[in-house]
Motif scaffolding. Structure first.
Motif, PDB file in Angstrom:
ATOM      1  N   GLY A  99       0.796  -1.229   0.000  1.00 32.96           N
ATOM      2  CA  GLY A  99       0.000   0.000   0.000  1.00 32.96           C
ATOM      3  C   GLY A  99       0.821   1.268   0.000  1.00 32.96           C
ATOM      4  N   THR A 100       2.154   1.140   0.057  1.00 33.26           N
ATOM      5  CA  THR A 100       3.020   2.322   0.173  1.00 33.26           C
ATOM      6  C   THR A 100       2.706   3.416  -0.855  1.00 33.26           C
ATOM      7  OG1 THR A 100       4.824   1.198   1.299  1.00 33.26           O
ATOM      8  CG2 THR A 100       5.428   3.092  -0.030  1.00 33.26           C
ATOM      9  N   LEU A 145       4.966   6.077   5.546  1.00 33.21           N
ATOM     10  CA  LEU A 145       4.902   5.423   4.239  1.00 33.21           C
ATOM     11  C   LEU A 145       5.498   6.296   3.137  1.00 33.21           C
ATOM     12  CD1 LEU A 145       1.508   3.646   4.758  1.00 33.21           C
ATOM     13  CD2 LEU A 145       3.759   2.588   4.609  1.00 33.21           C
ATOM     14  N   HIS A 146       5.472   7.601   3.312  1.00 34.92           N
ATOM     15  CA  HIS A 146       6.227   8.467   2.396  1.00 34.92           C
ATOM     16  C   HIS A 146       7.717   8.135   2.485  1.00 34.92           C
ATOM     17  CE1 HIS A 146       7.741  11.924   0.258  1.00 34.92           C
ATOM     18  NE2 HIS A 146       8.373  12.357   1.338  1.00 34.92           N
ATOM     19  N   ALA A 147       8.192   7.926   3.718  1.00 28.07           N
ATOM     20  CA  ALA A 147       9.597   7.562   3.913  1.00 28.07           C
ATOM     21  C   ALA A 147       9.918   6.217   3.255  1.00 28.07           C
ATOM     22  CB  ALA A 147       9.918   7.518   5.406  1.00 28.07           C
ATOM     23  N   LYS A 148       8.996   5.251   3.354  1.00 32.96           N
ATOM     24  CA  LYS A 148       9.210   3.955   2.702  1.00 32.96           C
ATOM     25  C   LYS A 148       9.215   4.102   1.175  1.00 32.96           C
ATOM     26  CE  LYS A 148       9.621   0.478   4.418  1.00 32.96           C
ATOM     27  NZ  LYS A 148      10.876  -0.181   4.899  1.00 32.96           N
ATOM     28  N   MET A 149       8.389   4.999   0.642  1.00 29.54           N
ATOM     29  CA  MET A 149       8.377   5.226  -0.799  1.00 29.54           C
ATOM     30  C   MET A 149       9.721   5.800  -1.263  1.00 29.54           C
ATOM     31  SD  MET A 149       5.996   5.008  -3.340  1.00 29.54           S
ATOM     32  CE  MET A 149       7.233   4.070  -4.204  1.00 29.54           C
ATOM     33  N   VAL A 150      10.270   6.718  -0.476  1.00 26.23           N
ATOM     34  CA  VAL A 150      11.588   7.269  -0.793  1.00 26.23           C
ATOM     35  C   VAL A 150      12.639   6.167  -0.759  1.00 26.23           C
ATOM     36  CG1 VAL A 150      13.405   8.813   0.064  1.00 26.23           C
ATOM     37  CG2 VAL A 150      11.030   9.614  -0.040  1.00 26.23           C
ATOM     38  N   GLN A 151      12.561   5.291   0.238  1.00 26.13           N
ATOM     39  CA  GLN A 151      13.488   4.169   0.319  1.00 26.13           C
ATOM     40  C   GLN A 151      13.405   3.296  -0.939  1.00 26.13           C
ATOM     41  OE1 GLN A 151      12.421   1.027   3.012  1.00 26.13           O
ATOM     42  NE2 GLN A 151      14.543   0.384   3.323  1.00 26.13           N
ATOM     43  N   ARG A 188       7.180  -6.171  -0.445  1.00 26.25           N
ATOM     44  CA  ARG A 188       6.188  -5.437   0.355  1.00 26.25           C
ATOM     45  C   ARG A 188       5.323  -6.433   1.117  1.00 26.25           C
ATOM     46  NH1 ARG A 188       4.020  -1.427  -4.350  1.00 26.25           N
ATOM     47  NH2 ARG A 188       5.748   0.092  -4.351  1.00 26.25           N
ATOM     48  N   SER A 189       5.193  -6.192   2.410  1.00 28.35           N
ATOM     49  CA  SER A 189       4.386  -7.056   3.268  1.00 28.35           C
ATOM     50  C   SER A 189       3.175  -6.298   3.801  1.00 28.35           C
ATOM     51  CB  SER A 189       5.230  -7.559   4.439  1.00 28.35           C
ATOM     52  OG  SER A 189       4.423  -8.236   5.390  1.00 28.35           O
TER      53      SER A 189
END
Length: 250
Positions: free
Chosen positions: A98-99, A108-114, A129-130
């Motif tokens: 869902g990121t 989740l913005h931070a995960k998208m950047v990652q 993605r889990s």
């Protein structure tokens, strides 16, 4: 095969290291508590040297502000640089289902950047993605705590056991880089409000759950399917009832 696990002391990292060692791999466990700092790079070059694979299961200490973004940007850049220097053939990272749909959330913005940093790095990679872990249900339902009740949305989710996620990560680690994003979710679909009722009942907690679609999920208003994996996702094995029974010493 030699594998460096960054974030080795965490929920997934400890299970992943166990799985990999049982399979006969050489595992270097790297985490802050073991003297390896993926933000500053302290101890990282030695941890990655000679490794075939780096698995990034690090996590930010804070979910609700810019700290998560600062962590994932710095940590991922440092890890990718160390992997490039060591000639690592596969960079594997854990992210969240869902990121892309939930980037209004700081975390989740931070995960998208990652994810974007990994994809743009030129390193051979796989991103898993889990969905939400059973182990985090307590924290999940706490977002709706109001006095003696919980107000939670009915958005659908497929929570999953951390052990099943670690097992799939171990499988991916042993394979070739996919250059793609894959997903894993649990075998059952519930509303968030429904999961809360099941979890509270299992813990003999009589507090009431009120269904309220206006309640935000870590700062984001959910659509009904925002947390669901796609149809090609790996389906994990352990059901919620079985995990609850096992986690309570049954």
């Amino acid at each position: 095969m030699k594998i460096t696990v960054a974030g080795a002391s965490g929920l997934i990292g400890t299970r992943l290291c166990e799985n990999l060692r049982r399979s006969g791999h050489g595992v270097v466990a790297a985490s802050l508590s073991l003297g390896v700092d993926t933000v500053t790079g302290k101890g990282l070059d030695a941890a990655v040297a000679g490794s075939d694979v780096v698995v990034d299961v690090t996590n930010a200490a804070s979910f609700g502000d810019s700290a998560a973004l600062d962590f994932f940007k710095a940590s991922t850049k440092t890890l990718l640089a160390a992997a490039a220097e060591a000639g690592v053939r596969h960079y594997l990272a854990l992210s969240v289902v869902g990121t892309p749909r939930l980037v209004e959330s700081d975390y989740l913005h931070a995960k998208m950047v990652q994810e974007n940093l990994i994809q743009a790095s030129g390193r051979p990679y796989t991103i898993l993605r889990s969905t939400q872990f059973y182990e985090f249900i307590n924290g999940l339902i706490d977002i709706g705590a109001q006095g003696d009740v919980f107000r939670l949305p009915s958005a659908s989710m497929r929570p999953v056991a951390a052990g099943d996620v670690a097992a799939f990560l171990a499988e991916l680690t042993a394979g070739d880089p996919l250059g793609d994003i894959v997903e894993i979710g649990g075998p059952e679909q519930f509303g968030i409000d429904e999961v809360a009722r099941i979890y509270l009942a299992a813990n003999e907690d009589e507090r009431q759950v009120i269904t309220d679609p206006s309640v935000s999920y870590f700062g984001v208003e959910l659509t009904q399917d925002a947390l669901l994996p796609g149809p090609a996702a790996r389906m994990a094995n352990q059901k919620l009832d079985d995990w609850l029974y096992q986690s309570m010493g049954g």
